[in-house]
Design an enzyme around this catalytic site. Structure first.
Site, PDB file in Angstrom:
ATOM      1  N   ALA A 263       0.857  -1.179   0.000  1.00  0.00           N
ATOM      2  CA  ALA A 263       0.000   0.000   0.000  1.00  0.00           C
ATOM      3  C   ALA A 263       0.894   1.230   0.000  1.00  0.00           C
ATOM      4  O   ALA A 263       2.109   1.133   0.167  1.00  0.00           O
ATOM      5  CB  ALA A 263      -0.919   0.011   1.225  1.00  0.00           C
ATOM      6  N   MET A 264       0.261   2.402  -0.189  1.00  0.00           N
ATOM      7  CA  MET A 264       1.026   3.647  -0.244  1.00  0.00           C
ATOM      8  C   MET A 264       0.279   4.744   0.489  1.00  0.00           C
ATOM      9  O   MET A 264      -0.913   4.945   0.291  1.00  0.00           O
ATOM     10  CB  MET A 264       1.257   4.040  -1.717  1.00  0.00           C
ATOM     11  N   ASN A 266       0.022   7.972   0.424  1.00  0.00           N
ATOM     12  CA  ASN A 266      -0.198   9.296  -0.160  1.00  0.00           C
ATOM     13  C   ASN A 266      -1.144  10.128   0.707  1.00  0.00           C
ATOM     14  O   ASN A 266      -2.173   9.644   1.162  1.00  0.00           O
ATOM     15  CB  ASN A 266      -0.818   9.169  -1.560  1.00  0.00           C
ATOM     16  N   HIS A 298      -0.826   0.751   9.381  1.00  0.00           N
ATOM     17  CA  HIS A 298       0.507   1.217   8.985  1.00  0.00           C
ATOM     18  C   HIS A 298       0.420   2.455   8.098  1.00  0.00           C
ATOM     19  O   HIS A 298       1.096   3.464   8.345  1.00  0.00           O
ATOM     20  CB  HIS A 298       1.243   0.092   8.246  1.00  0.00           C
ATOM     21  N   GLU A 299      -0.411   2.381   7.065  1.00  0.00           N
ATOM     22  CA  GLU A 299      -0.502   3.519   6.143  1.00  0.00           C
ATOM     23  C   GLU A 299      -1.142   4.726   6.822  1.00  0.00           C
ATOM     24  O   GLU A 299      -0.749   5.867   6.562  1.00  0.00           O
ATOM     25  CB  GLU A 299      -1.284   3.128   4.887  1.00  0.00           C
ATOM     26  N   GLU A 321       9.825   4.201   7.847  1.00  0.00           N
ATOM     27  CA  GLU A 321       9.309   2.837   7.740  1.00  0.00           C
ATOM     28  C   GLU A 321       9.556   2.008   8.996  1.00  0.00           C
ATOM     29  O   GLU A 321       8.660   1.318   9.476  1.00  0.00           O
ATOM     30  CB  GLU A 321       9.895   2.141   6.507  1.00  0.00           C
TER      31      GLU A 321
END
Length: 853
Positions: A263-264, A266, A298-299, A321
């Site tokens: 995932a990211m 943004n 986490h994201e 991270e």
């Protein structure tokens, strides 16, 4: 590969220019996308003359400097950059360019996943969208307008909050998004598609109303409930544990099938691999549900540890991270079982990161060089990075750690910073000198700790010697500073002391006054990411009596490893281990934790201890131990299975998950007997159970003990789920992990299955990636496994270098192989590295393996 350039941290230079604002307009068409980029740029280094923008595979249309269209002699288009000549100290720059998302198989920048436009810009994807100073220490305020077909792309999303909507006469429409927080380009995102949505809301601790949306392909909305629940739990947890509220009025998540990562984060628009969003009882396992909870959190946590405070450069990647992995691990532990979560985290670290540490790919959590930064999204940066944060938490204690985090947030908000800045906050608020501790950031490899014990005249002496491995380049490294949690037990198993020792010297002695020689329980809770080498062991005693959940598990694992290694040398099975295993079977323990205690050591754990690895010996020894335990404790295993097998239960509470875990552990061990009785049990479980957890466990057993039952069950599974990509990932993984003869041939044939698509990373990971972890056939003595994977690396590298380099990592065990396997692997490594037009991603991995053979 003469163009493969190494980037060094020591060469870092502050940007000559920065971007204050970036206004983007995307006109999305089927054949191309036109991007208009308006930037307000300021010169930071007054001696700089030309502006150099990162630019990869872009079709330039025109450039305007301060509203004047530039002639071609005012700029230079280079292979990976655009140079605008002789610019002023402050100016406006407009660049119009075209890109072709439908051709983008690398999945970096703007691409299409099915019928969805989406982006992935971390670490260096934005330069594939528009020319830009594409580095994390350039932070700008973004405004984004998306224009596309109203019919095909009714949903248009970007970062921040919606500013305006409009319709055009040609059937197109547009949305303008505004993000008030300065961010680097890697956090930019857009999505356009015809999507379903699940909506909810969250009220922050201060009373702020936040709209929550999860977007997915239509028809999958019902599978987003767990993800939404996890998001709200993460938002509340971050407020309670870190005092961090969400800072926008809108939080969007979009699930897409084609994604290189999990995932990211943004800003305000998280784009997820659909595997970490979509789940229901029919299609997702318990592990899938747990994974979704963890990755969603986490994201979200990245909003503060990654977005509001970001990295100065990519060498600082663990800054965001490692810290955020630690945060999501603590979140999962608080919501579930702390004991089970800690063990699962350590298992993941050892399976992936310890192997990396003992390979040519070893690197510090803050690397000092790279060719392709994508190659450093590693277990070392993430999982070992999290262990380093955990040690800081242990050293400071909860109160000082929270004080240090508050100082970090208050001091560095809206900045791009270094790991040294984080350590400054830890040191200042924690009132601790962390100079020696910094070595964890700059040294590679897994430290070993030799343990010697002596008891004389009422004094127990514990002698500890650090053994720090050399770096990959052969240079010596220095002793670490770390906390080491120990316990001392008396002969009845009663704990007489628990203490956290601070280790900082190469050799240290600790003295304890006692009337008897105690039993040592060491590295409790896995207080430091080290390997313990103990001369005197009491594994059977600790399996029965240790009160620390991790230490008890560790004793079971290490005793199991000892027994298997003894079997590999032709010895008989140790009765003490067998009795200790039986003691656990009879013990009244939390069932999820008990299932972990009953787990035998993995192939990976065993191969890490071998100087020269022979997988045939390892497999034979494990099989012998499994059969012995299954035969001896068959009735008890059947009793546990019967007690906890509830095929109609689909609940996700701790007891239901634990019940499935322990009864499937028992059935798996019983399957080593390869009896018709167990085959029938597994077949009935597949046919009658409602959860995917039970179905997958049964299929795995059937595939390895009964080709007859397996063929029927897998056909049924395929027919039922062939339209569901996430479930087909499981199908391919199960078959690629098979220990039956002919596995490689079946894997090759599966590439022609209509459900398989080499352009989708999840499917490649499921089939080819899983095969690389099938040590029995990947490391076949005839080299056929190596040849197949090398062929796939070469093929996939042309499509998606990031995916190909991930597969290439499977060869990192090269230097530990026996002579025959090493010879076979070397042929394939040399074939890969000599391939014409090989990407720098793959070249970096393979060349390091060959160089350090």
């Amino acid at each position: 590969m003469s163009e493969a350039k190494t980037i060094y941290l020591k060469d870092y230079k502050a940007p000559e220019f920065t971007v204050k604002t970036c206004d983007l307009v995307f006109e999305l068409f089927e054949e191309y996308t036109q991007v208009t980029n308006l930037m307000q740029i300021v010169k930071m280094d007054k001696s700089a003359k030309d502006l150099v923008l990162d630019s990869v595979e872009l079709e330039l249309v025109e450039i305007h400097l301060n509203d004047v269209k530039l002639e071609e002699e005012r700029y230079v288009v280079e292979k990976e950059s655009l140079r605008v000549l002789d610019v002023e100290d402050e100016f406006k720059l407009i660049i119009i360019n075209k890109i072709y998302p439908h051709r983008n198989s690398e999945l970096e920048g703007l691409y299409k996943s099915g019928n969805i436009f989406c982006t992935q810009n971390e670490p260096e994807g934005f330069r594939r969208i528009t020319p830009y100073i594409d580095r994390p220490d350039v932070m700008a305020v973004f405004k984004t307008t998306l224009v596309a077909s109203r019919e095909k792309y009714p949903v248009l999303l970007s970062n921040g909050n919606t500013e305006s909507n409009f319709k055009l006469d040609d059937g197109r429409h547009g949305v303008t998004w505004s993000d008030p927080y300065p961010k680097p380009s890697y956090l930019f995102a857009l999505v356009a598609g015809d999507l379903g949505v699940v909506k909810d809301k969250y009220i922050t601790a201060s009373g702020k109303y936040v709209r929550l949306n999860i977007y997915t392909d239509k028809g999958n909305e019902s599978k987003c409930k767990h993800a939404m629940k996890s998001l709200k739990e993460a938002m509340q947890w971050d407020e309670e544990k870190y005092g961090r509220e969400y800072d926008l009025s809108l939080y969007n998540i979009v699930a897409v099938d084609s994604f290189n990562m999990g995932a990211m984060e943004n800003k305000g628009l998280n784009i997820f691999n659909s595997a970490y969003v979509l789940a229901d009882e029919d299609t997702a396992t318990d592990a899938n549900f747990m994974g979704i909870q963890s990755v969603i959190a986490h994201e979200y946590f990245h909003n503060w540890t990654g977005n509001r405070i970001t990295c100065r450069d990519w060498f600082q990647l663990t800054l965001k991270e490692g810290l955020t992995v630690f945060r999501d691990q603590c979140f999962s532990a608080d919501l579930n079982s702390k004991e089970v979560q800690r063990i699962e985290d350590v298992k993941a670290l050892r399976e992936r990161q310890f192997v990396e540490d003992n390979s040519p790919m070893a690197h510090p959590i803050q690397p000092d060089s790279y060719m392709a930064i994508n190659n450093f999204y590693t277990a070392t940066v993430y999982e070992k990075g999290a262990e380093v944060i955990r040690m800081l938490h242990t050293l400071l204690g909860e109160q000082k750690y929270r004080k240090a985090m508050d100082l970090y947030f208050d001091t560095f908000d809206a900045q791009a910073v270094r790991t040294d800045d984080f350590l400054w906050a830890m040191s200042k608020a924690g009132e601790m000198n962390l100079e020696q501790f910094k070595r964890w950031y700059h040294q590679s490899g897994t430290p070993k700790l030799d343990v010697d014990e002596k008891f004389e005249d009422g004094t127990y002496t514990l002698t500890l010697i650090q053994k720090i491995p050399h770096a990959v380049d052969g240079s010596e490294q220095k002793p670490h500073f770390f906390p080491l949690k120990i316990g001392l037990l008396d002969e009845s198993g009663k704990e007489i002391l628990e203490k956290t020792l601070l280790i900082s010297k190469e050799k240290e002695e600790f003295l304890f006054k006692t009337s008897f020689k105690p039993v040592l329980s060491i590295n409790r809770d896995f207080s430091a990411p080290i390997i313990i080498d103990q001369k005197e062991t009491h594994y059977g005693f600790l399996m029965k009596h240790d009160t620390n959940s991790f230490a008890k598990y560790e004793a079971a694992q290490l005793f199991g490893i000892q027994i298997i290694e003894s079997l590999m040398q032709g010895n008989d099975i140790n009765d003490e281990y067998v009795r200790a295993y039986g003691h656990i079977l009879e013990s009244d323990l939390d069932i999820s934790y008990k299932a972990l205690l009953l787990e035998l050591p993995s192939i990976s754990a065993l191969m890490q201890r071998q100087n020269v690895v022979d997988f045939e010996l390892i497999y034979d020894a494990i099989e012998k131990l499994q059969k012995h335990l299954a035969s001896l404790y068959k009735e008890k295993l059947l009793e546990i299975y019967s007690k906890f097998h509830n095929p109609l239960c689909v609940d996700l509470d701790a007891n239901s998950i634990g019940s499935r875990s322990i009864k499937n552990r028992c059935l798996k061990l019983l399957s080593s007997l390869k009896s018709d009785e167990v085959a029938v049990m597994a077949n009935e479980q597949y046919s009658n159970s409602l959860t995917m957890t039970d179905k997958v466990a049964a299929l795995d057993i059937l595939e390895n003990i009964s080709s007859e039952y397996s063929a029927v069950a897998f056909k049924h599974f395929h027919d039922k789920y062939r339209q569901n990509t996430l479930v087909m990932n499981k199908y391919f993984s199960l078959l690629a992990a098979s220990h039956r003869e002919g596995t490689l041939e079946r894997v090759i044939a599966l590439q022609k299955d209509a459900a398989y698509n080499e352009l989708v990373p999840n499917l490649v990971r499921s089939l080819v990636g899983t095969f690389t972890r099938n040590y029995k056939y990947f490391h076949a003595k005839d080299g056929s496994g190596y040849k197949f994977v090398a062929d796939k690396i070469i093929d996939i590298d042309k499509i998606n270098p990031q995916m190909a380099s991930s597969l290439a990592g499977a060869f990192k065990i090269y230097k530990k192989l026996n002579v025959q396997n090493k010879k076979m692997m070397k042929v394939e490594l040399e074939r890969v590295v000599s391939t014409h037009s090989l990407s720098k991603n793959v070249y970096e991995i393979v060349s390091k393996i060959i160089k350090n053979q």
